[in-house]
Each structure stands twice: as C-alpha cells, then as structure tokens.
Design an enzyme around this catalytic site. Structure first.
Site, PDB file in Angstrom:
ATOM      1  CG  ASP A   1      83.663  55.616  57.741  1.00 58.14           C
ATOM      2  OD1 ASP A   1      83.014  56.636  57.414  1.00 58.14           O
ATOM      3  OD2 ASP A   1      84.693  55.260  57.163  1.00 58.14           O
TER       4      ASP A   1
ATOM      5  CG  HIS B   1      33.273  43.220  30.783  1.00 58.87           C
ATOM      6  ND1 HIS B   1      34.241  43.906  31.474  1.00 58.87           N
ATOM      7  CD2 HIS B   1      33.899  42.210  30.133  1.00 58.87           C
ATOM      8  CE1 HIS B   1      35.418  43.316  31.258  1.00 58.87           C
ATOM      9  NE2 HIS B   1      35.232  42.287  30.455  1.00 58.87           N
TER      10      HIS B   1
HETATM   11  N1  UDP Z   1      37.789  47.351  32.202  1.00 63.62           N
HETATM   12  C1  UDP Z   1      37.629  46.401  31.225  1.00 63.62           C
HETATM   13  N2  UDP Z   1      36.482  46.417  30.504  1.00 63.62           N
HETATM   14  C2  UDP Z   1      35.516  47.306  30.725  1.00 63.62           C
HETATM   15  C3  UDP Z   1      35.679  48.274  31.719  1.00 63.62           C
HETATM   16  C4  UDP Z   1      36.832  48.272  32.468  1.00 63.62           C
HETATM   17  O1  UDP Z   1      38.499  45.582  31.010  1.00 63.62           O
HETATM   18  O2  UDP Z   1      34.500  47.233  30.044  1.00 63.62           O
HETATM   19  C5  UDP Z   1      39.001  47.331  33.003  1.00 63.62           C
HETATM   20  C6  UDP Z   1      39.691  48.682  33.092  1.00 63.62           C
HETATM   21  O3  UDP Z   1      40.625  48.831  32.079  1.00 63.62           O
HETATM   22  C7  UDP Z   1      40.351  48.637  34.409  1.00 63.62           C
HETATM   23  C8  UDP Z   1      39.457  47.763  35.225  1.00 63.62           C
HETATM   24  O4  UDP Z   1      38.621  47.064  34.320  1.00 63.62           O
HETATM   25  O5  UDP Z   1      41.600  47.987  34.321  1.00 63.62           O
HETATM   26  C9  UDP Z   1      38.671  48.499  36.264  1.00 63.62           C
HETATM   27  O6  UDP Z   1      37.732  49.320  35.781  1.00 63.62           O
HETATM   28  P1  UDP Z   1      36.400  49.652  36.560  1.00 63.62           P
HETATM   29  O7  UDP Z   1      35.989  50.990  36.086  1.00 63.62           O
HETATM   30  O8  UDP Z   1      35.450  48.541  36.395  1.00 63.62           O
HETATM   31  O9  UDP Z   1      36.746  49.619  38.114  1.00 63.62           O
HETATM   32  P2  UDP Z   1      37.576  50.495  39.139  1.00 63.62           P
HETATM   33  O10 UDP Z   1      38.979  50.023  39.063  1.00 63.62           O
HETATM   34  O11 UDP Z   1      37.424  51.938  38.824  1.00 63.62           O
HETATM   35  O12 UDP Z   1      36.953  50.149  40.426  1.00 63.62           O
END
Ligand code: UDP
Length: 724
Positions: free
Chosen positions: A518, A282
C-alpha cells in the site's frame, strides 16, 4: 464420481516425442506418469537416432519399458556432419505434420536442446499445437544452447529444473505463470535408484564392480577441430590411466564419425588391444544409473556427468566446452582447455575414487506429480496465442477504435485491515464506481468476496462504458510485485502470508493482475495523479493508522533486495522509545501512528481533558486529541508536537539517505504534522538536504489510485508509449 462420468470426462491427449536416449531418460518418467493418470491419454512418437543401429537402436527399450509406440519416424540423414543435421531437421519437418495432424494432441511434450527437438517444436508451433518444453532456461556450450532457447520461444509452457533456469526463462520474456520449476524428471528415478544389482550389471558390461571408470564424450558441434583434438587427448589419458573402463560411443551429432574413427585408430573397438576397456553404444537408463552411482569417476562431456552424477556424489572430470555454463555440484572438476594428455590424466588421478556429498541442484525427486498437475491446469479451451513479457517500452502510437469509444480504466482494490475497497478508476484518476465492504478475517472467505466484488465491478464497467485494462491491488504487507505475491502479512490483515494473488485471481477473473504494497501504491498514485507528477526523486509518507510510504528514485519505485524498502514506519527515532507494533522500541510509528494518538487520546480523556471536544456518538480517538491541540489544550498540543517532531526526525534521516526533491505527506494526519515536519527539517537537516519541498497530498485515497496506476502505467505505456 461414477463409472459413467469417468467415461464421459474427456482425457487430455498428451503426445510425447522422443528422439534419442538423452531425452528418453527424462521423458520416460513423464510418460509413465501420464500413462498411469486416468485424466490423460498418452501417444508416443519415436524418431531420430532411437531408430539407428549405430546408436544402439534404443527404440527397443521404449517398448520393453511397457509403452506402445504410436508412430516411428525415420528422420536422420546419415553423414554425421552439420549439413546432415540440417537435412535431418528438414526431413522431420516433412514427416511430422502428417503425424501431428493425425494424433491431434492437446499438448506435445518436447525435451531439451537437440536438432530433432527443434523440428518437433517448429512443426507443433506452426500447426497450433500447444508445446510443453522440458529443461529450458539452462546454459551450455555448442549449438545446443541456441537450439534450447529457440525451442523456449516456440513453446507455450515450460517445466524447468533449477531456480536459475526459471529466472532465465522469465528474463527471456516468458510469462512466469507458464514456467514451472519442476526439477529434472530423471531425478525422480536417480534419487530412488536401487543399486543392489551392481555386480550383475558390471558383469554384463565387463567392468570391475569395485574399480571402474565411465567415459562419454560427444562432439562439440561448433568447434569440430578442437573437439577431435580434445577427444584424442582424453582417449590417450584414459588408456594411460589403465583402470577398468566402460567407454560409450559418441552420439549422432555432427563430428561423431570422426570421434568413432579416433576410437578405432587407438584400438578401442577391437577386443583385446586394451583388455581393461569395454566399449558400448548404449546402456538402458536403469542400468546406466546404477553404474553412474557406483563408478569411481566419469570423464567426458556428457550431461550425465554434470547433471546426474551429482545425485550420487560421483566424481566427474568434465572435458572442454560442451557443458560450459551448466550448474554443477562440487563433484565436477573441469578441464576446460584439454590441450594435453597430462592435464586430463592429472584430473583423473585427483578425482578417481573420491566421494562427494550428493547435490540436488537438478531435482528433489518430486518432479512428475508437479508436471502432471501443471498440465491439468493448462487452460486448453482458451486461445493458443502466447504473449511475451517484454519490459515496458514505448509502443506504436496508433489507436484502437474501442479505446476511443470506451473509457480506459483500471479496477483498483485497496486491501485494508478493516475494509476492502473497490473502484473503477479512469485515466484521469476519476472514480467512476466505488464500493466498500468489511475485509473478511478468513482467507478463503476473503478470496470469495474479492472474486464476487470483481465480478460485480466488471458488470458495472460495462454499464459505464469502461474498458477494464486490468486489476491493481494495494495491500498491507510485504509484496513481491514481479510475482504479484504477498510474502508477509501485517498484523492488521490476518491469514495473508505467502499468497500469490496474481496466480490465484488472474485465471478466475480473466484480467491481468498487479499487486503492490500500500505504501508503494500511494507513491505511485501520487506520481500519476498527485503532487508527484513530473517529480523524479520523491518520498511519499502516509500518516494514517500506522506510518508507511514509498520511495521513487529516478522515476522508479524502490523495492530493495527483499521488497522491504520504504518501511518508513520503522525508521527508529529513539533508542529506547515506546513499543512499536513490530515488537521493537522507538520506531516513528510508535510516536506518530494514528493508533498511538488514539491511545493517548483515551488517557487524556480519562484525565478529564477532552470533554469539550467530544461528540456524543463518537468514541474518543486521535481526532479529538488533534482538535484539542489545535484549540490550545496544552497537554494535547504536547502529544501532537512530540508525534510531529518524531515524524520530522524520521523524515530528516530519510532525506540524508535518499535526498529526494519532494516529500509528499498523505493520510489523515498529514495536515496535522506538516508544520512540525517542516520545522524539524529546517533545524536538523544538512543544508543541502533542506532544499526539499514538503507538500501535503490533495488526493483523498492515494493507495487506491496507486492500485489503479499499477494497471494504467503499464497498459497505457503499451498502447500510447511513454508520453502519456
Ligand atoms: N544415458 C543412458 N545410457 C547410456 C548413456 C547415457 O541412459 O548409455 C542417459 C544419461 O543418463 C543421460 C542421457 O542419457 O540422462 C544423456 O546422455 P548423453 O551423454 O547421451 O547426452 P547429452 O545429454 O550429454 O547430450
């Protein structure tokens, strides 16, 4: 407001529940907005994969962002398969009630379409806590799609991201007044992203700031076998593509472990085997945003590609079906059927390094103020039971004792250029109470007068044993009846464009409000109470100060694509005729409208021809002209004949377009024009169109009765079914 008052004022207790990084990137801006708002108090529940190390222990970033976490809940049952998702929902359902009960929020904010969010919405709905759902109404693949729509049904309020999503929510029978088109909260950050620290961020995640690819691909829960195949194909393509790459691990959904295993087998976890590729669980959103804005391409099936990359014009290769149905910008190339490495590779080669114009489909950067305002307008003191806006259909035929004892009625309002008329109208069209006041020229004053008239009428309803089922408003101007909103005013009613009368009045008067033009109201008044009863295809023509009307085909009022159907006064009967109030020449209204007859009467009077027909205390008007015509004044008859012939010509054209079985003439000039209209139709209409019945209305006020019909047609159908 002094300090004491501020302290006394009760804050709105808003609870935000975040389950994973995917929802946190959208909820964080909302949390920040609520935290900074003196009218609100924030509590935060953190659950789901936020608390799991394999998914980055992302709860740490919530505290680091300055939020105090009110409650952490371990709700994930490991296993990363379908059964584990269900068990996780079950575990959440066991743990959440206690927390919600303790926090007792006025509102729970839930985001998106994940299984954890379903547990949150289910718990809150069953415990009678109001729910605001973010990002409803969107369409995508996987089980997420069904979950998102299920959460919509459980939620009381919706803040959605696109106009199409808003329309879908309304099509799903959610009440339009509970749906806010806010835009996506993350766009408030994306559109303000400061990318100056790119070098530092890229250094941290070991990618080349000038040349790097991002990969995020999650399991497709509804087709795991296919999902694994596509993942393998995508990984092989990325390895062969051989650019500096930041590879994110998949999320917690069912099938996740299998994808991680594929990564391991291809040597993606162990450093060294693919020196160009770094893997990570992440990245905090603030940094992720910078990477997203500057990478040369993003590949996979994350919503970050299809929803967020567009903000920067970053190219996207979207693999498989997980995002099927999402609105996207032109920056996205789909590899829907990723059955070969070559296909994905080709898409990567096509997209890599391109730049597209930014697209703002999902937001304009002003979402948070809208959501805060929307929350403040929620009527927290009223009952929580939510209704569904089902299309009208026959309902049960049982009756309510109140309905038998009280006279079911509508409060009808006719908004004219000169007067505002209000009536209580019962089911048979009898006017139980009536009042009329001048229509104020200024908007605010008009709304105040309306509210006061409605309040008086409600008291009168009690005195007359009437149960008011709603308020129907007939008004000049172009109206969107679905929204209950005025789009354009007429020249007769000033200060009356872009007014959402339903939104404005319904909260003030606590009755449902219907609004229509109307002319359309007159048609509906005739359909319910007049010569249009039992007629399926009918045109109602009002010949009053102007010319207007409504068209009913197959029993339904015709509105047209921009609510401009049945502008009958502007049917052109001559290429270079007199000037009309609309600014064009030759419209039928310029010949046959009452205002034209008034002007003609004045000219005739100046020529000394109307002296015998004038009454001492009345200004000369069309009334004198028509009286003179009737009594044989040749010039007056010529003018009236010309007007009647013009109207007949216009109606003949309408017959050829619409082919109604009936034309109902109403308004004070209807009897004057009747014979002329019939004569023109006999002369000029095609033989089959001539079979139409031309009748004069017997209702003195069809628009007012039509306003009542707006209410009665809907409410009575609900109570008794269609037969009434
Ligand atoms: N995101 C983030 N960090 C990461 C990967 C994703 O902040 O390392 C954010 C991304 O910008 C998005 C959200 O997490 O807003 C969702 O991404 P993800 O691919 O995890 O999930 P999805 O929405 O496709 O299920």
């Amino acid at each position: 407001m002094d300090a004491n008052n501020v302290q006394q004022r009760r804050q709105i207790k808003v609870c935000i529940a975040t389950c994973n990084r995917a929802d946190y990137s959208k909820l964080e801006p909302v949390m920040a907005g609520i935290q900074a708002d003196p009218d609100m108090e924030l509590s935060v529940i953190v659950l789901g994969s936020h608390l799991i190390d394999d998914y980055g222990s992302t709860h740490r970033f919530i505290s680091a962002d300055g939020f105090s976490i009110t409650q952490k809940l371990h709700t994930i049952v490991r296993g990363e398969d379908e059964a584990a998702m269900v068990e996780s929902v079950g575990l959440s359902l066991v743990k959440l009630p206690d927390v919600l009960y303790r926090l007792d929020p006025d509102l729970l904010v839930v985001h998106g379409d994940r299984f954890d969010a379903l547990a949150l919405a289910t718990s809150a709905a069953l415990m009678n806590y109001r729910i605001l759902h973010l990002e409803g109404g969107e369409v995508s693949g996987t089980i997420d799609d069904s979950i998102r729509h299920a959460i919509t049904k459980l939620s009381h309020y919706h803040a959605c991201c696109t106009e199409r999503a808003r329309q879908r929510l309304i099509a799903m029978c959610e009440s339009p007044s509970r749906v806010l088109l806010s835009g996506c909260p993350s766009y408030d950050k994306l559109l303000r992203a400061d990318t100056s620290s790119l070098e530092r961020v890229c250094h941290r995640y070991q990618v080349d700031p000038n040349d790097f690819l991002i990969v995020i691909q999650h399991p497709v829960t509804t087709n795991q076998v296919e999902s694994q195949k596509m993942f393998s194909v995508m990984v092989d393509a990325v390895i062969e593509f051989n650019h500096s790459t930041l590879f994110l691990f998949p999320n917690v959904d069912a099938g996740s472990k299998d994808l991680t295993r594929i990564m391991r087998r291809r040597g993606l976890e162990s450093h060294g085997q693919h020196p160009n590729i770094s893997t990570i669980k992440h990245i905090p959103f603030d940094e992720f945003m910078i990477l997203l804005s500057k990478c040369k391409c993003i590949v996979g099936n994350s919503s970050a590609g299809v929803r967020e990359a567009g903000a920067f014009g970053t190219p996207v290769v979207n693999v498989g079906s997980r995002q099927t149905g999402r609105e996207t910008g032109e920056n996205v190339v789909h590899v829907r059927d990723a059955d070969s490495k070559e296909k994905v590779l080709r898409a990567l080669q096509l997209q890599y390094g391109k730049r597209y114009p930014p697209s703002h489909i999902y937001g304009d950067g002003r979402c948070i103020p809208r959501i805060l305002q929307f929350i403040k307008e929620i009527p927290f003191k009223s009952g929580i039971q939510k209704g569904f806006n089902f299309p009208a259909m026959p309902a049960s035929s049982s009756q309510d004792i109140d309905h038998i004892l009280e006279i079911q009625s509508a409060l009808a309002i006719d908004m004219g250029g000169t007067n505002l008329r209000v009536a209580i109208v019962d089911l048979r069209g009898q006017i139980v109470y009536y009042t009329k006041v001048p229509n104020p020229p200024v908007f605010e004053e008009r709304i105040d007068v309306l509210a006061a008239l409605i309040s008086d009428a409600k008291k009168k309803a009690v005195e007359h044993d009437c149960r008011l089922l709603g308020i129907g408003i007939s008004t000049g101007g172009r109206v969107d009846p679905k929204e209950g909103a005025l789009l354009d005013a007429t020249s007769l009613i000033h200060d009356w464009s872009y007014v959402n009368l339903r939104a404005l009045l319904s909260s003030k008067v606590e009755l449902p409000v219907w609004v229509d033009n109307d002319g359309n109201c007159a048609a509906q008044g005739e359909r319910r109470f007049g010569k249009g009863q039992g007629v399926k295809d009918c045109i109602t023509v009002i010949a009053g100060t102007g010319i207007g009307g409504g068209i009913i085909l197959n029993g339904e009022v015709q509105y047209g694509s921009t609510f401009c159907a049945a502008e009958l006064g502007h049917v052109v009967v001559s290429m270079d005729g007199p000037l009309c109030s609309c600014g064009q020449h030759g419209c039928v209204e310029a010949y046959a409208g009452g205002a034209t007859l008034d002007r003609e009467a004045k000219s005739l009077h100046e020529a000394g021809e109307l002296n015998d027909f004038l009454e001492a205390d009345r200004e000369v008007s069309g009334v004198h002209l028509t009286a003179a015509a009737k009594l044989g004044n040749v010039n007056a008859e010529k003018i009236v004949r010309r007007a009647g012939t013009a109207l007949g010509t216009a109606i003949t054209s309408m017959l050829h377009v619409v082919n109604p079985s009936h034309v109902i003439l109403c308004g004070h000039l209807a009897p004057v024009y009747y014979n002329y209209v019939k004569a023109v139709i006999q002369q000029r209409a095609l033989p089959s169109a001539r079979k139409v019945e031309i009748v004069v209305s017997e209702i003195s006020d069809p628009a007012l009765l039509g306003a009542a019909s707006l209410v009665l047609d809907y409410s009575i159908r609900r109570i008794y079914g269609n037969s009434h």
